[in-house]
Design an enzyme around this catalytic site. Structure first.
Site, PDB file in Angstrom:
ATOM      1  N   GLU A   9      -4.912   7.581  -2.969  1.00  0.00           N
ATOM      2  CA  GLU A   9      -5.411   6.289  -2.480  1.00  0.00           C
ATOM      3  C   GLU A   9      -5.626   5.312  -3.634  1.00  0.00           C
ATOM      4  O   GLU A   9      -5.461   4.107  -3.473  1.00  0.00           O
ATOM      5  CB  GLU A   9      -6.716   6.470  -1.698  1.00  0.00           C
ATOM      6  CG  GLU A   9      -6.516   6.916  -0.264  1.00  0.00           C
ATOM      7  CD  GLU A   9      -5.615   5.986   0.549  1.00  0.00           C
ATOM      8  OE1 GLU A   9      -5.836   4.767   0.553  1.00  0.00           O
ATOM      9  OE2 GLU A   9      -4.685   6.501   1.185  1.00  0.00           O
ATOM     10  N   HIS A  65       0.835  -1.207   0.000  1.00  0.00           N
ATOM     11  CA  HIS A  65       0.000   0.000   0.000  1.00  0.00           C
ATOM     12  C   HIS A  65       0.875   1.265   0.000  1.00  0.00           C
ATOM     13  O   HIS A  65       0.728   2.138  -0.862  1.00  0.00           O
ATOM     14  CB  HIS A  65      -0.916  -0.019   1.235  1.00  0.00           C
ATOM     15  CG  HIS A  65      -1.835   1.160   1.328  1.00  0.00           C
ATOM     16  ND1 HIS A  65      -3.134   1.127   0.895  1.00  0.00           N
ATOM     17  CD2 HIS A  65      -1.639   2.422   1.797  1.00  0.00           C
ATOM     18  CE1 HIS A  65      -3.702   2.299   1.092  1.00  0.00           C
ATOM     19  NE2 HIS A  65      -2.816   3.119   1.645  1.00  0.00           N
ATOM     20  N   GLU A  66       1.796   1.324   0.961  1.00  0.00           N
ATOM     21  CA  GLU A  66       2.618   2.535   1.080  1.00  0.00           C
ATOM     22  C   GLU A  66       3.563   2.673  -0.118  1.00  0.00           C
ATOM     23  O   GLU A  66       3.822   3.787  -0.570  1.00  0.00           O
ATOM     24  CB  GLU A  66       3.408   2.528   2.397  1.00  0.00           C
ATOM     25  CG  GLU A  66       2.552   2.414   3.669  1.00  0.00           C
ATOM     26  CD  GLU A  66       1.455   3.467   3.808  1.00  0.00           C
ATOM     27  OE1 GLU A  66       1.607   4.586   3.258  1.00  0.00           O
ATOM     28  OE2 GLU A  66       0.420   3.179   4.458  1.00  0.00           O
ATOM     29  N   HIS A  70       1.812   4.464  -2.773  1.00  0.00           N
ATOM     30  CA  HIS A  70       1.852   5.920  -2.559  1.00  0.00           C
ATOM     31  C   HIS A  70       3.212   6.471  -2.986  1.00  0.00           C
ATOM     32  O   HIS A  70       3.311   7.516  -3.622  1.00  0.00           O
ATOM     33  CB  HIS A  70       1.670   6.240  -1.071  1.00  0.00           C
ATOM     34  CG  HIS A  70       0.247   6.186  -0.581  1.00  0.00           C
ATOM     35  ND1 HIS A  70      -0.763   6.894  -1.182  1.00  0.00           N
ATOM     36  CD2 HIS A  70      -0.324   5.547   0.485  1.00  0.00           C
ATOM     37  CE1 HIS A  70      -1.905   6.688  -0.502  1.00  0.00           C
ATOM     38  NE2 HIS A  70      -1.665   5.862   0.494  1.00  0.00           N
TER      39      HIS A  70
HETATM   40 ZN    ZN Z   1      -3.129   5.209   1.923  1.00  0.00          ZN
END
Ligand code: ZN
Length: 511
Positions: free
Chosen positions: A305, A275-276, A279
Site C-alpha cells: 500500500e 494507485h494500481e 502496486h
Molecule cells: Zn491498494
C-alpha cells in the site's frame, strides 16, 4: 546455485516453485473471471478455481516439505546457507506451520461461511438492515477467533488478533499499531480542523464534468506509461482492463491492473490507475533472480500500500506532477476541460472533507477511517465488544473522529466487504502504508533532493529507480518493520507523514 548448497534446500525450493507457478496461474484465471469471461463460464470457472485451491493446499502441506525443512534446518546443513537462503527457509517454514496446524474442517467451514456472509452482506446492505447480517457476521467472527487462537500459538503472538494482523503485516503487534495510530489520529484531527475551517475552499464541481470514456482510456494509458508501467510496447508486461472494483494481480513479467471509468467522474479512474500502477511496478521490480522463490514477493500488504499510495497521492496529487501532466490531460480530454485552471484542479483533487465512506475520503481523513476499524477489530477479538455492539461503537467513533452522523448501517459498518469475507487484520495495512510513505519520502529526499522539480518536468525515472532499488528489490527479504529500518535507518515513526501532510495542505489552503 552453488554445489555447496545442501540438497535438502534445493529440493525444498523445487517444491515451492511448483506452488508459486500454480498460484500465478490461479491469479490470471481469477483476473479473467472478472474481466473477460462470458457469463456462462462461471460454473466451469468455479470448478477450475476449486481444483487449483485443492492442489495448492496439497502442495503446501505435503509432509515431504516437513521432512525437508527438518533436514535443511539441521545445524550442519543450515550453516551452509547464506542469508537469502535462510530467509527462504524461514518463509517456507512459516507457511508450512500455519497451513498444517489449521484443521481442514475449520478452513472449509470458514470458506463456506465467508461466501454465505458475503452474499447476505450484499442483501443487508441494500436493505440497510444490520439485523440480517448480524447472525452471519457472528459466525464469521467465531470461526476467525478459532483460527486466531491456533495461529497465535504457531506464530507466537501476544494476542489472537495479533496473529490475524501478522498474516498481512508480519511481526507488527497491535500494541505497536495502537501506539502509532493514537499519535496519527491526534495529528490528523488537528489538521482536519485547519483545512475545514479555512475560508479558502476548492470548487469540486469542476470534477463532475463529463469526459468521454475513450478519452479517459487514453489518459489511463498515458498515466501508466508515465510511471513506467508499460502497457503499450511490443514487449510490455502489463495491461489495463475494466472491473467494478479496481485491483492489481500477476507476477513479475505479467502484472495486470484494472480500473473503472465514470463519464461524470473522470478523476476517479486517473487516481485508481495511478494507485494500481504503483502496486504493479512493485511486483515488476522484484529481484529477477528471486523469481519462483518465497523471497520473490512483497514484504507485506502495508509496504504494498505504501507503494500504491506513493504513486497515487504523493506523486499523483502533487502540484508538481500536474505542472507536467495538466496540459496533456486537457489536450486529450478536449472541450469538456478546455477552460479548466491548473490551480483550481489541483486544489479540487485535494479537497479535505470528512466523509462517511472510506473509499471516498481524502489523504487527511483516510487514515481516520482505518483507525476506527482497527480499534473495533482489536476490541472485538479481545472480547471487549460484541458484534451486536458494533453499530453503536462505529457510529460514535465516526462522530468523535470525523464529526459525521451515520444515518444507517449501510453507510456505516456495512460499507466494506472485508468483515463479511473474514478479512480481519487487514485494515491496519492501509494506514501503515501511509506512515511508511512519510518515512520513505524523507529518506528519498536526501538522495533525490530535487525530485519535485524532476516531476514537474515530466521525469519520473529517477524516482522509480530509487523506489526499485531501495524498496521493491528487497522483496520479502525482511519483515516490514525491519525493511523500514533498513530503508530509513529508523523504526516506525508517524512524524514524517504528518509533516508531509502539514506542508502540503498548508500550501493548498494557505494557513
Ligand atoms: Zn491498494
Amino acid at each position: 546455485m552453488s554445489e555447496h548448497v545442501p540438497s535438502s534446500y534445493k529440493k525444498l525450493l523445487q517444491k515451492m516453485e511448483d506452488f508459486i507457478v500454480l498460484q500465478s496461474a490461479e491469479s490470471i484465471i481469477g483476473w479473467d473471471m472478472l474481466t473477460m469471461m462470458p457469463p456462462k463460464g462461471i460454473e466451469l470457472r468455479s470448478r477450475q478455481l476449486a481444483l487449483i485451491s485443492r492442489f495448492e493446499h496439497k502442495l503446501s502441506t505435503n509432509p515431504e516439505i516437513g521432512s525437508l525443512l527438518k533436514q535443511a534446518m539441521k545445524p550442519s546443513e543450515y550453516e551452509k546457507l547464506n542469508d537469502v537462503q535462510k530467509r527462504n527457509v524461514y518463509l517456507v517454514k512459516k507457511q508450512y506451520d500455519e497451513q498444517t496446524k489449521l484443521p481442514e474442517e475449520l478452513v472449509a467451514e470458514t470458506a463456506k461461511q465467508q461466501a454465505i456472509a458475503t452474499d447476505v452482506w450484499k442483501k443487508a446492505k441494500a436493505a440497510k438492515d444490520f439485523s440480517l447480517f448480524k447472525p452471519e457476521l457472528e459466525k464469521v467472527v467465531e470461526l476467525r477467533k478459532k483460527a486466531a487462537d491456533i495461529l497465535m500459538k504457531v506464530k507466537d503472538t501476544a494476542t489472537p488478533y495479533d496473529a490475524l494482523v501478522d498474516i498481512f503485516e508480519p511481526k507488527t503487534s497491535s500494541v505497536t499499531i495502537t501506539h502509532v495510530f493514537d499519535e496519527l489520529r491526534e495529528g490528523l484531527v488537528k489538521l482536519l480542523k485547519k483545512c475545514t475551517t479555512n475560508p479558502k475552499q476548492p470548487d469540486t464541481d469542476i470534477l463532475w464534468r463529463e469526459v468521454p470514456i475513450d478519452a479517459q482510456r487514453t489518459i489511463a494509458k498515458a498515466l501508466s506509461e508515465f510511471v513506467g508501467y508499460d502497457v503499450t510496447s511490443k514487449n510490455s508486461g502489463g495491461r489495463v482492463d475494466e472491473t467494478e472494483h479496481p485491483f492489481t494481480t500477476g507476477y513479475y513479467d505479467d502484472v495486470r491492473i484494472t480500473t473503472h471509468y465514470y463519464e461524470d467522474d473522470f478523476a476517479a479512474s486517473m487516481f485508481s490507475v495511478l494507485h494500481e500502477a504503483g502496486h504493479a511496478i512493485y511486483e515488476q521490480n522484484l529481484r529477477r533472480e528471486w523469481m519462483f522463490q518465497p523471497i520473490g514477493t512483497a514484504s507485506s500488504s502495508g509496504i504494498h500500500e505504501s507503494q500504491s499510495r506513493m504513486v497515487e497521492n504523493i506523486i499523483g496529487r502533487s502540484p508538481e506532477f500536474w505542472t507536467y501532466f495538466f496540459p496533456k490531460m486537457k489536450k486529450i480530454a478536449g472541450a469538456p476541460l478546455s477552460d479548466l485552471k491548473q490551480d483550481d484542479f489541483v486544489h479540487a483533487i485535494n479537497k479535505v472533507q470528512p466523509s462517511k465512506i472510506r473509499i471516498e475520503s481524502d489523504e487527511v481523513t483516510y487514515s481516520l477511517h482505518i483507525i476506527i476499524r482497527f480499534n473495533l477489530e482489536r476490541d472485538l477479538f479481545a472480547g471487549r465488544i460484541s458484534v451486536k455492539e458494533l453499530p453503536d461503537v462505529w457510529n460514535q467513533s465516526y462522530s468523535d473522529y470525523l464529526g459525521v452522523k451515520i444515518e444507517n448501517d449501510s453507510e456505516g459498518l456495512m460499507q466494506d466487504t472485508h468483515w463479511a469475507s473474514g478479512g480481519f487484520g487487514y485494515f491496519p495495512s492501509y494506514a501503515l502504508g501511509n506512515i511508511y510513505d512519510g518515512q520513505i519520502l524523507d529518506t528519498m529526499g536526501k538522495t533525490l533532493p530535487d525530485w519535485r522539480r524532476q516531476l514537474s518536468t515530466g521525469n519520473f525515472g529517477d524516482i522509480k529507480q530509487w523506489l526499485a532499488r531501495n524498496v521493491h528489490s528487497y522483496g520479502n527479504m525482511y519483515d516490514p518493520s525491519d525493511l523500514i529500518k533498513k530503508i530509513t535507518g529508523e523504526k516506525l515513526n508517524v512524524k514524517p507523514y504528518l509533516n508531509y501532510l502539514e506542508t502540503k495542505y498548508s500550501m493548498l489552503y494557505d494557513f
